[in-house]
Write an enzyme that holds these catalytic residues in place. Structure first.
Site, short mmCIF file in Angstrom:
data_model
loop_
_atom_site.label_atom_id
_atom_site.label_comp_id
_atom_site.label_asym_id
_atom_site.label_seq_id
_atom_site.Cartn_x
_atom_site.Cartn_y
_atom_site.Cartn_z
N SER A 149 -19.63 -28.46 39.98
CA SER A 149 -19.22 -28.83 41.33
C SER A 149 -20.17 -29.89 41.85
O SER A 149 -21.35 -29.94 41.45
CB SER A 149 -19.29 -27.62 42.26
N TYR A 161 -23.30 -20.33 46.17
CA TYR A 161 -22.41 -21.15 45.35
C TYR A 161 -23.17 -22.35 44.77
O TYR A 161 -23.08 -22.64 43.57
CB TYR A 161 -21.25 -21.64 46.22
P1 NAI Z 1 -9.04 -21.56 42.93
O1 NAI Z 1 -9.67 -20.51 43.78
O2 NAI Z 1 -7.83 -22.24 43.45
O3 NAI Z 1 -8.72 -20.96 41.48
C1 NAI Z 1 -9.69 -20.25 40.78
C2 NAI Z 1 -9.02 -19.34 39.77
O4 NAI Z 1 -10.06 -18.59 39.12
C3 NAI Z 1 -8.07 -18.32 40.41
O5 NAI Z 1 -6.84 -18.32 39.70
C4 NAI Z 1 -8.82 -17.01 40.29
O6 NAI Z 1 -7.97 -15.87 40.13
C5 NAI Z 1 -9.64 -17.26 39.03
N1 NAI Z 1 -10.79 -16.35 38.96
C6 NAI Z 1 -11.67 -16.04 39.94
N2 NAI Z 1 -12.54 -15.12 39.50
C7 NAI Z 1 -12.21 -14.88 38.21
C8 NAI Z 1 -12.73 -14.01 37.23
N3 NAI Z 1 -13.76 -13.18 37.48
N4 NAI Z 1 -12.15 -14.00 36.00
C9 NAI Z 1 -11.10 -14.81 35.73
N5 NAI Z 1 -10.55 -15.63 36.64
C10 NAI Z 1 -11.10 -15.65 37.87
O7 NAI Z 1 -10.20 -22.60 42.61
P2 NAI Z 1 -10.17 -24.14 42.14
O8 NAI Z 1 -10.37 -24.96 43.35
O9 NAI Z 1 -9.03 -24.40 41.25
O10 NAI Z 1 -11.55 -24.15 41.34
C11 NAI Z 1 -11.64 -24.19 39.93
C12 NAI Z 1 -13.07 -24.49 39.57
O11 NAI Z 1 -13.46 -25.71 40.16
C13 NAI Z 1 -14.07 -23.44 40.07
O12 NAI Z 1 -15.09 -23.26 39.10
C14 NAI Z 1 -14.65 -24.07 41.33
O13 NAI Z 1 -15.94 -23.60 41.62
C15 NAI Z 1 -14.66 -25.54 40.92
N6 NAI Z 1 -14.67 -26.48 42.03
C16 NAI Z 1 -13.63 -26.55 42.92
C17 NAI Z 1 -13.66 -27.51 43.93
C18 NAI Z 1 -12.54 -27.73 44.89
O14 NAI Z 1 -12.69 -28.58 45.78
N7 NAI Z 1 -11.42 -27.05 44.79
C19 NAI Z 1 -14.82 -28.40 44.10
C20 NAI Z 1 -15.84 -28.23 43.10
C21 NAI Z 1 -15.76 -27.30 42.12
#
Ligand code: NAI
Length: 276
Positions: A149, A161
């Site tokens: 991130s 985080y």
């Molecule tokens: P999101 O919250 O929309 O999706 C995350 C997914 O991970 C969900 O489907 C959730 O069920 C799954 N998840 C959570 N805990 C879990 C676990 N213990 N085991 C298996 N699956 C699990 O998040 P998003 O935005 O798609 O983020 C994806 C990655 O990108 C994450 O690592 C997040 O930290 C990173 N990120 C996101 C940003 C953003 O602006 N959306 C910015 C920077 C990094």
């Protein structure tokens, strides 16, 4: 014409049920990969099902394929079951995207150790377990992508985080060093402000302040992150390991200089010698 193809390669994507993970799964299927998409739910989440349906042209089947498996990335036994199942299919693992992540927005003086632990369990230990359990199924040419991130490149205020994403950078670099001799690459992408369910609840203040720090002046899309992930999984990046690629519209690159630049943009120019 050059196109990125992953035919015959098996890629595991964690947290693939929605957001960036679902977009990554879709793009990988479009590139011909066999995707093992994993998330917390017992059944395939609707957003992922829709993304995969969209990967097929009308009347045609998708170039690759997708299977959905339930996995909590903090569960070591669950990772072992996944590895065993992949072995039982007679597959190797050619790619792993440690995308699953959670956020936690407490500030420095309010965050609890329990908050810190919870975020570390998913964002750091989850990626470590994936590497530990699946790398034995990988051969030379395999590629691991960790999803960091912009928080891991800056002093982003949600401290648990931010600390977890800085820790993930360290893990990635050690893994790149340790797995390099086996021909396994490990790289990190650092998304900035991407439109996903995770950021859907962002306040107008957060949105406005973040975009003010983003030279491209807009949020990123999940597809824009997925494209970089695809590149890092493909042979096009075969000499790239231990790299960290921000996918953040320039947010991390200016190191805080943007507000100065913006403030002075319309100010009259003065020679350096005239500055006191
Ligand atoms: P999101 O919250 O929309 O999706 C995350 C997914 O991970 C969900 O489907 C959730 O069920 C799954 N998840 C959570 N805990 C879990 C676990 N213990 N085991 C298996 N699956 C699990 O998040 P998003 O935005 O798609 O983020 C994806 C990655 O990108 C994450 O690592 C997040 O930290 C990173 N990120 C996101 C940003 C953003 O602006 N959306 C910015 C920077 C990094």
């Amino acid at each position: 014409m050059v196109s990125v193809q992953l035919q015959g390669r098996t890629v595991v994507v964690t947290g693939a049920g929605q957001g960036q993970g679902a977009a990554e799964a879709r793009l990988l299927v479009e590139a011909g990969a066999r995707v093992v998409a994993a998330d917390l739910g017992g059944a395939m989440p609707g957003e992922l099902a829709a993304a995969i349906a969209a990967a097929s042209a009308p009347g045609e089947s998708a170039p690759g394929e997708l299977v959905y498996r339930q996995l909590d990335v903090t569960d070591e036994a669950g990772w072992e079951r996944l590895a065993e199942w992949i072995r039982s299919q007679g597959w190797t693992v050619d790619g792993l995207v440690n995308n699953a992540g959670i956020t936690q927005r407490s500030r420095l003086l309010d965050v609890s150790i329990a908050d810190l632990q919870k975020v570390y369990d998913v964002n750091v230990a989850g990626a470590l377990l994936g590497i530990q359990v699946l790398s034995p199924l990988m051969g030379s040419g395999a590629s691991i992508v960790n999803v960091g991130s912009v928080a891991g490149l800056t002093a982003h205020y949600p401290v648990a985080y931010t600390a977890s994403k800085w820790a993930l950078r360290g893990l990635s670099q050690v893994a790149a060093m340790e797995l390099g001799p086996r021909g396994i690459r490990v790289n990190t992408v650092h998304p900035g402000f991407i439109g996903t369910p995770m950021t859907a609840g962002a306040t107008p203040q957060f949105r406005e302040a973040t975009l003010a720090e983003t030279p491209l002046g807009r949020t990123g899309s999940t597809e824009e992150v997925a494209g970089v992930v695809l590149f890092l999984l493909s042979p096009l990046s075969s000499y790239v390991t231990g790299a960290e690629i921000p996918v953040d519209g320039g947010q991390s690159g200016h190191g805080g200089a943007k507000s100065v630049s913006d403030a002075l943009r319309d100010a009259p120019f003065r020679e350096v010698s005239a500055v006191p």
